[in-house]
Design a protein around this motif. Structure first.
Motif, PDB file in Angstrom:
ATOM      1  N   LEU A   1       0.779  -1.063  -0.175  1.00 49.87           N
ATOM      2  CA  LEU A   1      -0.476   0.125   0.179  1.00 49.87           C
ATOM      3  C   LEU A   1       0.880   1.231   0.121  1.00 49.87           C
ATOM      4  N   ALA A   2       0.694   2.494  -0.961  1.00 49.44           N
ATOM      5  CA  ALA A   2       1.622   3.451  -0.579  1.00 49.44           C
ATOM      6  C   ALA A   2       0.197   4.497  -0.761  1.00 49.44           C
ATOM      7  N   ILE A   3       0.842   6.105   0.290  1.00 49.11           N
ATOM      8  CA  ILE A   3      -0.398   6.889   0.345  1.00 49.11           C
ATOM      9  C   ILE A   3       0.733   7.656  -0.434  1.00 49.11           C
TER      10      ILE A   3
ATOM     11  N   TYR B   1       1.256   9.960   6.839  1.00 51.74           N
ATOM     12  CA  TYR B   1       1.596   9.541   8.494  1.00 51.74           C
ATOM     13  C   TYR B   1       0.539   8.796   8.833  1.00 51.74           C
ATOM     14  N   GLU B   2      -0.299   9.682   8.652  1.00 55.24           N
ATOM     15  CA  GLU B   2      -1.751   9.226   9.771  1.00 55.24           C
ATOM     16  C   GLU B   2      -3.005   8.831   9.550  1.00 55.24           C
ATOM     17  N   ARG B   3      -2.539   8.923   7.504  1.00 54.53           N
ATOM     18  CA  ARG B   3      -3.340   7.755   7.550  1.00 54.53           C
ATOM     19  C   ARG B   3      -2.652   6.078   7.102  1.00 54.53           C
ATOM     20  N   ALA B   4      -1.696   6.480   6.922  1.00 53.10           N
ATOM     21  CA  ALA B   4      -1.300   4.965   6.905  1.00 53.10           C
ATOM     22  C   ALA B   4      -0.931   4.448   8.322  1.00 53.10           C
ATOM     23  N   ALA B   5      -0.972   4.582   9.067  1.00 52.20           N
ATOM     24  CA  ALA B   5      -0.425   4.564  10.520  1.00 52.20           C
ATOM     25  C   ALA B   5      -2.295   3.941  11.190  1.00 52.20           C
ATOM     26  N   ALA B   6      -3.502   4.498  10.871  1.00 50.40           N
ATOM     27  CA  ALA B   6      -4.603   4.849  10.609  1.00 50.40           C
ATOM     28  C   ALA B   6      -5.162   3.037  10.453  1.00 50.40           C
ATOM     29  N   ILE B   7      -4.710   3.121   9.080  1.00 44.20           N
ATOM     30  CA  ILE B   7      -4.684   1.693   8.331  1.00 44.20           C
ATOM     31  C   ILE B   7      -4.184   0.237   9.119  1.00 44.20           C
ATOM     32  N   ARG B   8      -2.829   0.728   9.109  1.00 43.82           N
ATOM     33  CA  ARG B   8      -2.016  -0.757  10.026  1.00 43.82           C
ATOM     34  C   ARG B   8      -2.556  -0.410  11.044  1.00 43.82           C
ATOM     35  N   ASP B   9      -3.681   0.571  11.683  1.00 44.53           N
ATOM     36  CA  ASP B   9      -3.650  -0.067  13.612  1.00 44.53           C
ATOM     37  C   ASP B   9      -5.020  -0.964  13.185  1.00 44.53           C
ATOM     38  N   TYR B  10      -6.312  -0.132  11.893  1.00 46.14           N
ATOM     39  CA  TYR B  10      -6.931  -0.780  11.911  1.00 46.14           C
ATOM     40  C   TYR B  10      -6.389  -2.749  11.011  1.00 46.14           C
ATOM     41  N   LEU B  11      -6.019  -2.860   9.985  1.00 42.53           N
ATOM     42  CA  LEU B  11      -5.112  -4.267   9.690  1.00 42.53           C
ATOM     43  C   LEU B  11      -5.121  -4.767  11.281  1.00 42.53           C
TER      44      LEU B  11
ATOM     45  N   LEU C   1       3.959  -6.787   7.791  1.00 39.98           N
ATOM     46  CA  LEU C   1       4.973  -7.409   7.495  1.00 39.98           C
ATOM     47  C   LEU C   1       5.942  -6.083   8.084  1.00 39.98           C
ATOM     48  N   ALA C   2       5.778  -5.179   7.985  1.00 34.80           N
ATOM     49  CA  ALA C   2       7.202  -4.247   8.739  1.00 34.80           C
ATOM     50  C   ALA C   2       6.323  -2.527   9.226  1.00 34.80           C
ATOM     51  N   ASP C   3       6.978  -2.070   9.285  1.00 37.36           N
ATOM     52  CA  ASP C   3       6.312  -0.603  10.039  1.00 37.36           C
ATOM     53  C   ASP C   3       6.163   0.150   8.679  1.00 37.36           C
ATOM     54  N   ILE C   4       5.494   0.957   8.974  1.00 36.32           N
ATOM     55  CA  ILE C   4       5.341   2.335   7.982  1.00 36.32           C
ATOM     56  C   ILE C   4       7.097   3.024   7.609  1.00 36.32           C
ATOM     57  N   VAL C   5       6.654   2.503   5.996  1.00 40.39           N
ATOM     58  CA  VAL C   5       7.894   3.398   5.679  1.00 40.39           C
ATOM     59  C   VAL C   5       7.745   4.572   4.968  1.00 40.39           C
ATOM     60  N   GLY C   6       8.543   5.825   5.014  1.00 39.43           N
ATOM     61  CA  GLY C   6       8.712   7.024   4.388  1.00 39.43           C
ATOM     62  C   GLY C   6       8.844   8.551   5.569  1.00 39.43           C
ATOM     63  N   PRO C   7       8.617   9.503   5.419  1.00 38.60           N
ATOM     64  CA  PRO C   7       7.595   9.648   4.052  1.00 38.60           C
ATOM     65  C   PRO C   7       8.915   9.714   2.800  1.00 38.60           C
ATOM     66  N   SER C   8       8.586   9.435   1.442  1.00 43.03           N
ATOM     67  CA  SER C   8       9.756   9.789   0.339  1.00 43.03           C
ATOM     68  C   SER C   8       8.823  10.535  -0.054  1.00 43.03           C
ATOM     69  N   MET C   9       9.887  11.892  -0.348  1.00 46.84           N
ATOM     70  CA  MET C   9       9.479  13.201  -0.867  1.00 46.84           C
ATOM     71  C   MET C   9       9.235  12.683  -2.589  1.00 46.84           C
ATOM     72  N   LEU C  10       8.311  13.234  -3.064  1.00 47.25           N
ATOM     73  CA  LEU C  10       8.448  13.242  -4.844  1.00 47.25           C
ATOM     74  C   LEU C  10       8.719  15.042  -5.196  1.00 47.25           C
ATOM     75  N   GLU C  11       9.147  14.609  -6.259  1.00 48.59           N
ATOM     76  CA  GLU C  11       9.382  15.726  -7.467  1.00 48.59           C
ATOM     77  C   GLU C  11       8.322  17.527  -6.954  1.00 48.59           C
ATOM     78  N   SER C  12       7.115  16.856  -7.217  1.00 44.35           N
ATOM     79  CA  SER C  12       5.820  17.374  -6.845  1.00 44.35           C
ATOM     80  C   SER C  12       5.379  18.617  -5.608  1.00 44.35           C
ATOM     81  N   GLY C  13       6.430  17.547  -4.606  1.00 44.68           N
ATOM     82  CA  GLY C  13       6.753  18.047  -3.036  1.00 44.68           C
ATOM     83  C   GLY C  13       5.270  17.380  -2.647  1.00 44.68           C
ATOM     84  N   ARG C  14       5.003  15.588  -2.947  1.00 45.99           N
ATOM     85  CA  ARG C  14       4.032  15.371  -2.229  1.00 45.99           C
ATOM     86  C   ARG C  14       4.837  14.419  -1.374  1.00 45.99           C
TER      87      ARG C  14
END
Length: 124
Positions: free
Chosen positions: A64-66, A75-85, A100-113
């Protein structure tokens, strides 16, 4: 194209639990319109290996990549999904959604997202 069963099962489980509200689901890969500045927040469902199947069950992996405009929101969305699962790890046709592992990120994209990833094994 219809997503494979593991992707659909995970998507539907998260959707039923209202974890996808405000996230546009995308399957297989992120496209430029998902990562450009000003795009809607989205969640990618992508097959990612898995463990060897046996005569009793399959164990496909799903990444899953948010992708969000703000790193804290991602991060809040990824953590909520992790906790829900973790709390809701069983669904129709699935005996376990395993983080399988905790949340990885953030990776910052060129667009700033920002992009956060979570890997899940779907035991079917």
């Amino acid at each position: 194209m219809t997503p494979p069963n593991a992707l659909r099962a995970l998507h539907d489980h998260l959707d039923d639990g209202e974890q996808l509200t405000g996230l546009e689901p995308v399957f297989f890969r992120l496209y430029p319109e998902n990562t450009e500045a000003g795009a809607a927040d989205c969640i990618l469902f992508r097959p990612d290996g898995g463990a060897a199947p046996n005569e009793l069950m399959q164990q496909p992996g799903v990444t899953l990549a948010i992708c969000t405009a703000r790193p804290d929101t991602g991060y809040e969305r990824a953590a909520a999904i992790r906790d829900y699962l973790i709390a809701n790890h069983i669904a129709d046709g699935v005996c376990n959604f395993q983080i399988l592992a905790d949340i990885v990120g953030p990776s910052m994209l060129e667009s700033g997202r920002s992009l956060y990833e979570l890997n899940v094994r779907v035991w079917t």
